[in-house]
Design a protein around this motif. Structure first.
Motif, PDB file in Angstrom:
ATOM      1  N   VAL A   3       1.017  -7.801  20.870  1.00 28.06           N
ATOM      2  CA  VAL A   3       2.038  -7.984  21.472  1.00 28.06           C
ATOM      3  C   VAL A   3       3.375  -6.955  21.116  1.00 28.06           C
ATOM      4  N   VAL A   4       3.605  -6.353  21.279  1.00 27.34           N
ATOM      5  CA  VAL A   4       5.440  -5.883  20.774  1.00 27.34           C
ATOM      6  C   VAL A   4       5.932  -5.869  22.132  1.00 27.34           C
ATOM      7  N   ARG A   5       7.483  -5.290  21.631  1.00 31.74           N
ATOM      8  CA  ARG A   5       8.664  -5.444  22.575  1.00 31.74           C
ATOM      9  C   ARG A   5       8.892  -4.385  22.390  1.00 31.74           C
ATOM     10  N   ILE A   6       9.843  -3.495  23.309  1.00 29.76           N
ATOM     11  CA  ILE A   6      10.420  -2.063  23.006  1.00 29.76           C
ATOM     12  C   ILE A   6      11.551  -1.881  24.342  1.00 29.76           C
ATOM     13  N   ALA A   7      12.279  -1.617  23.161  1.00 29.40           N
ATOM     14  CA  ALA A   7      13.334  -1.192  24.461  1.00 29.40           C
ATOM     15  C   ALA A   7      14.180   0.077  24.136  1.00 29.40           C
ATOM     16  N   GLY A   8      14.472   0.882  25.417  1.00 31.19           N
ATOM     17  CA  GLY A   8      14.981   2.206  24.647  1.00 31.19           C
ATOM     18  C   GLY A   8      15.067   3.334  26.108  1.00 31.19           C
ATOM     19  N   SER A   9      16.323   3.777  26.476  1.00 32.70           N
ATOM     20  CA  SER A   9      15.743   4.482  27.403  1.00 32.70           C
ATOM     21  C   SER A   9      15.668   6.211  27.191  1.00 32.70           C
ATOM     22  N   GLU A  10      16.570   7.039  26.202  1.00 37.36           N
ATOM     23  CA  GLU A  10      16.199   8.055  25.318  1.00 37.36           C
ATOM     24  C   GLU A  10      15.078   8.649  24.657  1.00 37.36           C
ATOM     25  N   LYS A  11      14.595   9.615  25.019  1.00 36.06           N
ATOM     26  CA  LYS A  11      13.170  10.097  23.988  1.00 36.06           C
ATOM     27  C   LYS A  11      13.259   9.039  23.053  1.00 36.06           C
ATOM     28  N   ILE A  12      14.913   9.586  21.807  1.00 42.38           N
ATOM     29  CA  ILE A  12      14.648   9.898  20.658  1.00 42.38           C
ATOM     30  C   ILE A  12      14.599   8.170  20.220  1.00 42.38           C
ATOM     31  N   ASP A  13      15.135   7.157  20.724  1.00 47.20           N
ATOM     32  CA  ASP A  13      15.252   5.989  20.652  1.00 47.20           C
ATOM     33  C   ASP A  13      13.770   5.001  20.605  1.00 47.20           C
ATOM     34  N   LEU A  14      12.733   5.659  22.088  1.00 44.53           N
ATOM     35  CA  LEU A  14      11.973   4.922  22.232  1.00 44.53           C
ATOM     36  C   LEU A  14      10.720   5.635  21.306  1.00 44.53           C
ATOM     37  N   LEU A  15      10.749   6.080  20.996  1.00 43.87           N
ATOM     38  CA  LEU A  15       9.639   7.217  20.330  1.00 43.87           C
ATOM     39  C   LEU A  15      10.544   6.291  18.395  1.00 43.87           C
ATOM     40  N   ASN A  63      11.878   3.212  18.627  1.00 46.53           N
ATOM     41  CA  ASN A  63      11.293   1.956  18.241  1.00 46.53           C
ATOM     42  C   ASN A  63      10.106   1.442  18.584  1.00 46.53           C
ATOM     43  N   ILE A  64       9.210   2.808  18.908  1.00 44.95           N
ATOM     44  CA  ILE A  64       7.280   2.537  19.364  1.00 44.95           C
ATOM     45  C   ILE A  64       7.091   1.962  17.458  1.00 44.95           C
ATOM     46  N   ALA A  65       7.884   3.421  17.059  1.00 41.48           N
ATOM     47  CA  ALA A  65       7.201   3.743  15.541  1.00 41.48           C
ATOM     48  C   ALA A  65       7.416   2.575  14.814  1.00 41.48           C
ATOM     49  N   LYS A  66       8.339   2.047  14.814  1.00 42.35           N
ATOM     50  CA  LYS A  66       8.864   0.462  14.291  1.00 42.35           C
ATOM     51  C   LYS A  66       7.924  -1.125  14.641  1.00 42.35           C
ATOM     52  N   ALA A  67       7.865  -0.714  15.868  1.00 44.09           N
ATOM     53  CA  ALA A  67       7.311  -2.152  16.561  1.00 44.09           C
ATOM     54  C   ALA A  67       5.622  -1.817  16.015  1.00 44.09           C
ATOM     55  N   LEU A  68       5.208  -0.785  15.856  1.00 44.94           N
ATOM     56  CA  LEU A  68       3.507  -0.920  15.309  1.00 44.94           C
ATOM     57  C   LEU A  68       3.624  -0.157  14.304  1.00 44.94           C
TER      58      LEU A  68
END
Length: 133
Positions: free
Chosen positions: A36-48, A50-55
């Motif tokens: 289970v990972v929690r991911i924040a961010g609204s802009e594409k670059i931040d989302l990508l 943050n997903i990369a870090k979380a997983l």
């Protein structure tokens, strides 16, 4: 096992959903073997990022939508009984499509994969993960 955890462990129910709050999901999955990972961010670059870090994506992750789909449908470096990605303050239609594709991929392999967007105002046109009491 509670109903929410049963649902999250069922590969056939994999998909992209909304929920009012993340804490109930986190609590229900504690000790379940699900990643289970929690991911924040609204802009594409931040989302990508943050997903990369979380997983813990590998260094070859290209920080684009195609690379995201490639990584989400591999995850060999991050083995788990299943995956629950909780997105907070994230809204992106392309990402939603990528997540739905990844959920379908994992469901076909008998492993649960859920992407859940927190949406307390019920603004997203996604199905509810569960009904609150």
């Amino acid at each position: 096992m509670g109903k929410l955890l049963q649902r999250l462990k069922d590969p056939a129910r994999s998909g992209v959903y909304r929920a009012a709050r993340a804490d109930e999901i986190v609590e229900a999955t504690r000790g379940s073997g699900l990643k289970v990972v929690r991911i924040a961010g609204s802009e594409k670059i931040d989302l990508l990022e943050n997903i990369a870090k979380a997983l813990a994506f590998p260094d070859w992750f290209g920080h684009n939508w195609d690379a995201l789909e490639d990584c989400l449908t591999d995850l060999s470096w991050n083995e788990a009984a299943g995956y629950v990605l909780i997105f907070e303050n994230a809204r992106n239609d392309v990402m939603t499509d990528v997540l739905a594709s990844a959920a379908e991929f994992w469901a076909g392999r008998g492993k649960p994969f859920f992407a859940v967007f927190t949406d307390p105002q019920r603004e997203l046109s996604l199905p509810d993960l569960f009904r609150e009491a």
